[in-house]
Motif scaffolding. Structure first.
Motif, mmCIF file in Angstrom:
data_model
loop_
_atom_site.group_PDB
_atom_site.id
_atom_site.type_symbol
_atom_site.label_atom_id
_atom_site.label_comp_id
_atom_site.label_asym_id
_atom_site.label_seq_id
_atom_site.Cartn_x
_atom_site.Cartn_y
_atom_site.Cartn_z
ATOM 1 N N LYS A 126 0.842 -1.206 0.000
ATOM 2 C CA LYS A 126 0.000 0.000 0.000
ATOM 3 C C LYS A 126 0.877 1.256 0.000
ATOM 4 C CE LYS A 126 -3.815 2.315 2.348
ATOM 5 N NZ LYS A 126 -4.787 2.281 3.474
ATOM 6 N N CYS A 127 1.951 1.239 0.786
ATOM 7 C CA CYS A 127 2.863 2.400 0.826
ATOM 8 C C CYS A 127 3.531 2.614 -0.527
ATOM 9 C CB CYS A 127 3.923 2.199 1.908
ATOM 10 S SG CYS A 127 3.268 2.253 3.598
ATOM 11 N N ARG A 128 3.964 1.526 -1.157
ATOM 12 C CA ARG A 128 4.587 1.632 -2.482
ATOM 13 C C ARG A 128 3.589 2.166 -3.508
ATOM 14 N NH1 ARG A 128 9.356 -0.806 -3.848
ATOM 15 N NH2 ARG A 128 10.428 -2.042 -2.261
ATOM 16 N N ASN A 129 2.354 1.680 -3.437
ATOM 17 C CA ASN A 129 1.321 2.140 -4.375
ATOM 18 C C ASN A 129 1.058 3.631 -4.208
ATOM 19 O OD1 ASN A 129 1.022 -0.405 -5.453
ATOM 20 N ND2 ASN A 129 -0.766 -0.934 -4.222
ATOM 21 N N HIS A 130 1.092 4.089 -2.952
ATOM 22 C CA HIS A 130 0.864 5.522 -2.714
ATOM 23 C C HIS A 130 1.998 6.360 -3.303
ATOM 24 C CE1 HIS A 130 -0.911 9.012 -0.819
ATOM 25 N NE2 HIS A 130 0.282 9.335 -0.335
ATOM 26 N N LEU A 131 3.238 5.897 -3.141
ATOM 27 C CA LEU A 131 4.377 6.615 -3.729
ATOM 28 C C LEU A 131 4.297 6.609 -5.250
ATOM 29 C CD1 LEU A 131 7.242 5.331 -1.397
ATOM 30 C CD2 LEU A 131 6.492 7.701 -1.624
ATOM 31 N N ALA A 132 3.813 5.489 -5.810
ATOM 32 C CA ALA A 132 3.694 5.389 -7.273
ATOM 33 C C ALA A 132 2.697 6.391 -7.830
ATOM 34 C CB ALA A 132 3.281 3.972 -7.663
ATOM 35 N N MET A 133 1.711 6.816 -7.004
ATOM 36 C CA MET A 133 0.740 7.829 -7.446
ATOM 37 C C MET A 133 1.416 9.169 -7.736
ATOM 38 S SD MET A 133 -2.370 7.005 -4.789
ATOM 39 C CE MET A 133 -3.504 8.241 -5.427
ATOM 40 N N PHE A 134 2.649 9.336 -7.253
ATOM 41 C CA PHE A 134 3.382 10.590 -7.458
ATOM 42 C C PHE A 134 4.670 10.360 -8.247
ATOM 43 C CE2 PHE A 134 0.622 11.000 -3.862
ATOM 44 C CZ PHE A 134 -0.024 12.188 -4.121
ATOM 45 N N GLY A 135 4.685 9.267 -9.012
ATOM 46 C CA GLY A 135 5.801 9.008 -9.918
ATOM 47 C C GLY A 135 7.060 8.502 -9.244
ATOM 48 N N LEU A 136 6.974 8.072 -7.982
ATOM 49 C CA LEU A 136 8.142 7.514 -7.288
ATOM 50 C C LEU A 136 8.041 5.994 -7.384
ATOM 51 C CD1 LEU A 136 8.196 9.906 -4.211
ATOM 52 C CD2 LEU A 136 9.778 9.927 -6.131
ATOM 53 N N ASN A 137 8.734 5.427 -8.360
ATOM 54 C CA ASN A 137 8.626 3.993 -8.650
ATOM 55 C C ASN A 137 9.416 3.162 -7.645
ATOM 56 O OD1 ASN A 137 11.311 4.333 -9.364
ATOM 57 N ND2 ASN A 137 10.881 4.449 -11.553
ATOM 58 N N GLN A 138 9.557 1.876 -7.929
ATOM 59 C CA GLN A 138 10.198 0.953 -6.979
ATOM 60 C C GLN A 138 11.608 1.390 -6.613
ATOM 61 O OE1 GLN A 138 9.954 -2.994 -8.549
ATOM 62 N NE2 GLN A 138 7.729 -3.083 -8.439
ATOM 63 N N GLU A 139 12.397 1.773 -7.622
ATOM 64 C CA GLU A 139 13.779 2.178 -7.353
ATOM 65 C C GLU A 139 13.828 3.439 -6.495
ATOM 66 O OE1 GLU A 139 17.636 3.950 -9.745
ATOM 67 O OE2 GLU A 139 15.997 3.035 -10.880
#
Length: 617
Positions: A405-418
């Protein structure tokens, strides 16, 4: 003029430019654009002679003076007016020479001082400082008394004051508010030298630049026209290149097929060999640029009744000194508000009051019990825990949430896995801004307060932010120098002035004209001329009142057209990257539908524009 001939630039092991060539003519105003980190600032250093080239050279006529904004203040104990004046080295030298000149030299020195208009220097320096937001009482204050942002304004003032043939400006509006940005735009329009400007602000690039220099893939490409013209031209070029690549690939495939079929047959061996040579000689075309796609998505809040916040006779300030008094304001659940007003008038104070960072000195504040407000301020990037990762920070804010869920939230702002696992100190300014957006929205707030949110975002990031804010269903309050952001997001303008905040009855163009008119040095007018000016203003006010509904609808249509155009661009990007036939069909339908909507809105816009022109006539 600036000639860049076959230049190769390398920093460490990284090659930034490879055999690049560009020519900038005298008095052109050129926008230097390119992705963050491509080397635009390094190119400025090459032009200034601070960094050498591996091949080729940068040249301009002998005696041409290149000026840029000082990156380091070396004389912090000087009053700001003296610091600016000293940047005119010739004037400073002549005045010093005058103190010890022989009697026979004094007349020549005075003649040269008259030639460079030295007697007006102080007035010109004060005018520039005033335009950039400094008060009369600031002129004799020491540089060291000002914050870093204000010191950068002094450095910008010094660059604008210094006589120059070539002026290099790197993101000059980043430390300015809207009012100072408007002044700077107007000031640079009258600059008589060659201007080379690095900026991610589409409005500035469109308003000032007559050419665009595109820094991409270690090359420089020169385009005629402003940014909008560049964007259209570049898109067409990429389409033509894609067609040429496809045609060449088909030709290669055809030649290779003939070679494979007949190279070992004696009757066709010569023809096969001939086609093999043709294939080997065929030059490779450059690759089509990948679409730069930037992503933002604000989580949607729960639907709440209006108003979210009501202020009744509220005063707020610091250490018992009120900055703003008798505030009577209301913010509804779907409001889109931009705060106008010169720096120091209290915009940030009002934002902190609404965000709950400051307590009211007096008055009543009524807030929705279920409403939640989140506050973004650029200085907060300095407060991020630099030794943690973005994922760690979101985990701290959402301790019960899963890592997914935290990763998905970061992905909403263009901050991918790396990027989610990268240490914050190694993130770029734009990536830190994205992390701040992720932090402030992790609890799905119903009200966003954004104080200069675009400073570290590139053009694609700004477009993505506009799209995300227009999709967000809560209330938004903006403090920004980005005119495009205000025009495409905000529906209401509040003016913070004279220790208060009132609804501004006019649009952004009215406000720009008001600022520019106020900044003019008014002559000593005769009474009859004064009267005619008053009458003219009265007539203009009457026309503005009559045309207000038309102008409001035109502004609304422009925002909607821009929004739909951005949606269409996103759909086309997805269309070119998908292989699913179902998705292709659905995207084609969506693109066609959006285009129809755009055409209807454009027709309405044309009708209203003609009506508005009739009123003016």
């Amino acid at each position: 003029m600036i000639d860049m001939n076959d230049i190769t630039v390398q920093i460490g092991s990284k090659v930034l430019l490879e055999h690049a060539t560009a020519h900038i003519s005298s008095k052109q105003k050129v926008g230097l654009i390119g992705a963050n980190g491509c080397g635009k600032t390094t190119l400025f250093k090459v032009i200034k002679g601070e960094i050498g080239t591996l091949t080729g050279e940068v040249s301009f006529p002998t005696g041409y003076k290149v000026v840029s904004v000082l990156q380091e203040i070396t004389e912090p104990r000087l009053p700001i007016i003296d610091f600016v004046l000293r940047q005119d080295k010739e004037r400073t030298f002549l005045l010093q020479s005058l103190q010890k000149a022989a009697e026979t030299e004094i007349a020549d020195i005075h003649e040269r001082l008259r030639a460079i208009n030295a007697s007006c220097a102080q007035a010109r320096a004060m005018s520039i400082l005033t335009g950039l937001g400094f008060k009369q009482t600031d002129m004799n204050r020491l540089l060291s008394e000002f914050s870093g942002g204000w010191q950068m304004r002094v450095a910008l003032a010094a660059a604008l004051f210094t006589p120059s043939d070539i002026l290099l400006l790197d993101e000059p509006t980043n430390h300015l508010d809207l009012e100072a940005s408007i002044w700077l735009e107007n000031h640079l329009k009258s600059y008589q030298g060659t201007l080379l400007l690095i900026s991610h602000d589409k409005h500035i690039l469109n308003a000032l630049c007559d050419h665009i220099l595109h820094f991409h893939d270690k090359t420089l490409t020169f385009y005629n026209g402003n940014y909008n013209i560049f964007e259209r031209t570049h898109e067409e070029q990429q389409k033509m290149l894609a067609r040429s690549i496809k045609k060449q690939e088909e030709q290669r495939a055809h030649l290779q097929s003939f070679i494979d079929r007949f190279r070992y047959k004696s009757t066709k061996a010569k023809q096969a060999q001939s086609r093999l040579k043709m294939l080997q000689k065929m030059s490779s075309l450059p690759s089509v640029e990948g679409k730069l796609f930037s992503y933002f998505s604000f989580p949607q809040p729960k639907t709440l009744p209006s108003p979210l916040i009501t202020l009744e006779n509220v005063s707020v300030g610091y250490t018992d000194v009120p900055v703003l008094k008798d505030l009577n304001l209301q913010i509804d659940a779907d409001d889109r508000i931009a705060l106008l007003g010169a720096n120091g008038n209290g915009k940030s104070t009002l934002a902190k009051l609404l965000a709950g960072r400051l307590k009211a000195m007096s008055g009543i504040i009524k807030q929705s019990k279920k409403g939640q407000c989140s506050y973004f301020a650029q200085h907060q990037t300095e407060e991020l825990p630099i030794h943690k990762s973005a994922l760690d920070v979101i985990h701290d804010l959402l301790p019960e949430a899963s890592e997914t869920k935290c990763r998905n939230h970061l992905a909403m702002f263009g901050l991918n896995q790396e990027k989610a696992l990268t240490c914050i100190q190694n993130l770029s300014g734009g990536e830190k801004s994205r992390l701040l957006f992720a932090c402030m929205t992790c609890h799905s707030p119903s009200f966003l307060i954004l104080d200069e949110p675009t400073n570290h975002l590139d053009i694609q990031g700004r477009e993505a932010l506009i799209d995300a804010l227009n999709s967000y269903q809560g209330a938004v309050l903006l403090i920004t120098h980005d005119i495009t952001l205000i025009q495409l997001v905000c529906e209401r303008l509040w003016l913070v002035k004279d220790n208060s905040c009132k609804i501004y009855d006019g649009d952004l163009d009215d406000y720009k004209n008001l600022l520019l008119e106020t900044n003019k040095h008014k002559p000593d007018l005769k009474e009859d001329f004064s009267f005619s000016k008053k009458e003219e203003r009265r007539k203009k006010a009457h026309i503005r009142l009559q045309t207000a509904p038309i102008r409001k609808e035109i502004t609304s249509l422009e925002k909607e057209i821009e929004k739909l155009t951005l949606q269409k661009k996103i759909k086309i990007t997805r269309f070119t990257s998908t292989t699913s036939s179902t998705q292709i069909i659905n995207l084609q339908k969506d693109i066609h539908k959006i285009q129809k909507e755009i055409e209807l809105l454009e027709n309405r816009w044309l009708d209203l524009s003609e009506k508005l022109e009739t009123f003016k006539e």
